[in-house]
Design a protein around this motif. Sequence first.
Motif, PDB file in Angstrom:
ATOM      1  N   GLU A 184       0.805  -1.215   0.000  1.00  0.00           N
ATOM      2  CA  GLU A 184       0.000   0.000   0.000  1.00  0.00           C
ATOM      3  C   GLU A 184       0.844   1.274   0.000  1.00  0.00           C
ATOM      4  N   LYS A 185       1.984   1.237   0.693  1.00  0.00           N
ATOM      5  CA  LYS A 185       2.849   2.415   0.741  1.00  0.00           C
ATOM      6  C   LYS A 185       3.903   2.407  -0.366  1.00  0.00           C
ATOM      7  N   GLY A 186       4.094   1.251  -1.003  1.00  0.00           N
ATOM      8  CA  GLY A 186       5.048   1.163  -2.102  1.00  0.00           C
ATOM      9  C   GLY A 186       6.506   1.069  -1.686  1.00  0.00           C
ATOM     10  N   ASN A 187       6.766   0.745  -0.416  1.00  0.00           N
ATOM     11  CA  ASN A 187       8.153   0.588   0.043  1.00  0.00           C
ATOM     12  C   ASN A 187       8.791  -0.634  -0.602  1.00  0.00           C
ATOM     13  N   LYS A 188      10.063  -0.516  -0.942  1.00  0.00           N
ATOM     14  CA  LYS A 188      10.799  -1.638  -1.537  1.00  0.00           C
ATOM     15  C   LYS A 188      11.981  -1.981  -0.642  1.00  0.00           C
ATOM     16  N   TYR A 189      12.160  -3.259  -0.383  1.00  0.00           N
ATOM     17  CA  TYR A 189      13.240  -3.694   0.494  1.00  0.00           C
ATOM     18  C   TYR A 189      14.084  -4.767  -0.187  1.00  0.00           C
ATOM     19  N   ASP A 190      15.404  -4.647   0.001  1.00  0.00           N
ATOM     20  CA  ASP A 190      16.333  -5.613  -0.582  1.00  0.00           C
ATOM     21  C   ASP A 190      16.630  -6.767   0.362  1.00  0.00           C
ATOM     22  N   HIS A 191      16.377  -6.547   1.660  1.00  0.00           N
ATOM     23  CA  HIS A 191      16.652  -7.604   2.635  1.00  0.00           C
ATOM     24  C   HIS A 191      15.863  -7.335   3.911  1.00  0.00           C
ATOM     25  N   ALA A 192      15.432  -8.419   4.553  1.00  0.00           N
ATOM     26  CA  ALA A 192      14.730  -8.319   5.837  1.00  0.00           C
ATOM     27  C   ALA A 192      15.462  -9.159   6.875  1.00  0.00           C
ATOM     28  N   VAL A 193      15.606  -8.605   8.075  1.00  0.00           N
ATOM     29  CA  VAL A 193      16.154  -9.351   9.215  1.00  0.00           C
ATOM     30  C   VAL A 193      15.031  -9.465  10.232  1.00  0.00           C
ATOM     31  N   VAL A 194      14.650 -10.705  10.558  1.00  0.00           N
ATOM     32  CA  VAL A 194      13.471 -10.961  11.383  1.00  0.00           C
ATOM     33  C   VAL A 194      13.878 -11.708  12.650  1.00  0.00           C
ATOM     34  N   ILE A 195      13.519 -11.159  13.818  1.00  0.00           N
ATOM     35  CA  ILE A 195      13.867 -11.804  15.090  1.00  0.00           C
ATOM     36  C   ILE A 195      12.664 -11.731  16.029  1.00  0.00           C
ATOM     37  N   GLY A 196      12.269 -12.876  16.547  1.00  0.00           N
ATOM     38  CA  GLY A 196      11.131 -12.935  17.453  1.00  0.00           C
ATOM     39  C   GLY A 196      10.758 -14.372  17.736  1.00  0.00           C
ATOM     40  N   PRO A 197       9.551 -14.615  18.233  1.00  0.00           N
ATOM     41  CA  PRO A 197       9.101 -15.982  18.487  1.00  0.00           C
ATOM     42  C   PRO A 197       9.149 -16.826  17.214  1.00  0.00           C
ATOM     43  N   MET A 198       9.353 -18.122  17.363  1.00  0.00           N
ATOM     44  CA  MET A 198       9.486 -18.998  16.203  1.00  0.00           C
ATOM     45  C   MET A 198       8.280 -18.916  15.265  1.00  0.00           C
ATOM     46  N   ILE A 199       7.076 -18.900  15.824  1.00  0.00           N
ATOM     47  CA  ILE A 199       5.882 -18.887  14.982  1.00  0.00           C
ATOM     48  C   ILE A 199       5.797 -17.575  14.200  1.00  0.00           C
ATOM     49  N   MET A 200       6.216 -16.486  14.818  1.00  0.00           N
ATOM     50  CA  MET A 200       6.229 -15.190  14.128  1.00  0.00           C
ATOM     51  C   MET A 200       7.220 -15.222  12.970  1.00  0.00           C
ATOM     52  N   MET A 201       8.431 -15.768  13.210  1.00  0.00           N
ATOM     53  CA  MET A 201       9.442 -15.826  12.159  1.00  0.00           C
ATOM     54  C   MET A 201       8.999 -16.729  11.016  1.00  0.00           C
ATOM     55  N   LYS A 202       8.284 -17.793  11.346  1.00  0.00           N
ATOM     56  CA  LYS A 202       7.777 -18.696  10.307  1.00  0.00           C
ATOM     57  C   LYS A 202       6.834 -17.960   9.362  1.00  0.00           C
ATOM     58  N   PHE A 203       5.857 -17.267   9.915  1.00  0.00           N
ATOM     59  CA  PHE A 203       4.890 -16.579   9.073  1.00  0.00           C
ATOM     60  C   PHE A 203       5.507 -15.384   8.346  1.00  0.00           C
ATOM     61  N   MET A 204       6.448 -14.714   8.994  1.00  0.00           N
ATOM     62  CA  MET A 204       7.106 -13.595   8.337  1.00  0.00           C
ATOM     63  C   MET A 204       7.962 -14.084   7.170  1.00  0.00           C
TER      64      MET A 204
END
Length: 295
Positions: A184-204
């Motif tokens: 919706e905002k049109g942001n573009k990302y080349d890489h994501a670093v995700v840290i949190g509960p296992m289930i959150m990281m799975k869905f992310m």
Amino acid sequence: MYKVVSKRELTDNIYLMDIEAPRVAKSAKPGQFIIIKNDDKGERIPLTIADYSKDKGTVTIVFQAVGRGTKELASFNEGDYVADFVGPLGQPSEFVYEDINELKRKNIIFIAGGVGAAPVYPQVKWMHDHGIDCDVIVGSRSKELLILKDDLKKVSKNLYISTDDGSYGFNGRVTDCLKHLVEEKGNKYDHAVVIGPMIMMKFMASLTKELNIPTTVSLNPIMVDGTGMCGACRVTVGGKVKFACVDGPEFDGHLVDFDESMRRQAMYKTEEGRSQLIIEEGDTHNHGGCGCKVD
């Protein structure tokens, strides 16, 4: 013995401590962790390094008081001493070895869930100190459970807060927030670093794969022993067996078998489950001598 230099409660049952450990602080890098023992007979508690100061010789840890060891640690006050503080352990984040100019050309987003804000902070701070601007999403169930919001705001290009109940910032989960920013905002990302509960990281990781964003996850939630000896942090990454505490804790999120890892984590908590894992995993089970014994 290692002195507790400062202590504060970030929110209900979540604490931040600065520990005097000059040698650890001198060598620490983003993404690594330490093992702390309250006393000589205490359990080993692996905790991600939330910050460090080479000048002051201190290392910052953030922990949630949920088990016996962490509840006991929460009773320590400024001026008290813990018996052991070992580190830095694990592999540093890969980006610390990348060319700075290449990193500056990338749009990187960090996504933290709950206490995951603690290990995200030193990484974003490292980026900021090297002139690299990054977006950050921090999520929690409610406003009252947010931690390190002000600290992250100082080192982020854009800080987005997401609460499940809508009590602060974006109304929804971190996955909803990222999807909103991209679609919706049109942001573009080349890489994501995700840290949190296992289930959150799975869905992310599932979402970032759909959005075609390469993703790094930190599997620190599954570590128990912290040395590769216990086998609790065994995970399959790209079809190969890895151990989060020695091979990680960071891995390619699109290659991690989250379902297997979460299943192992649940089974490892019982004697019956550990026995079943010995049978299922055969020769690959005793990586480093995990302590599980077969009659």
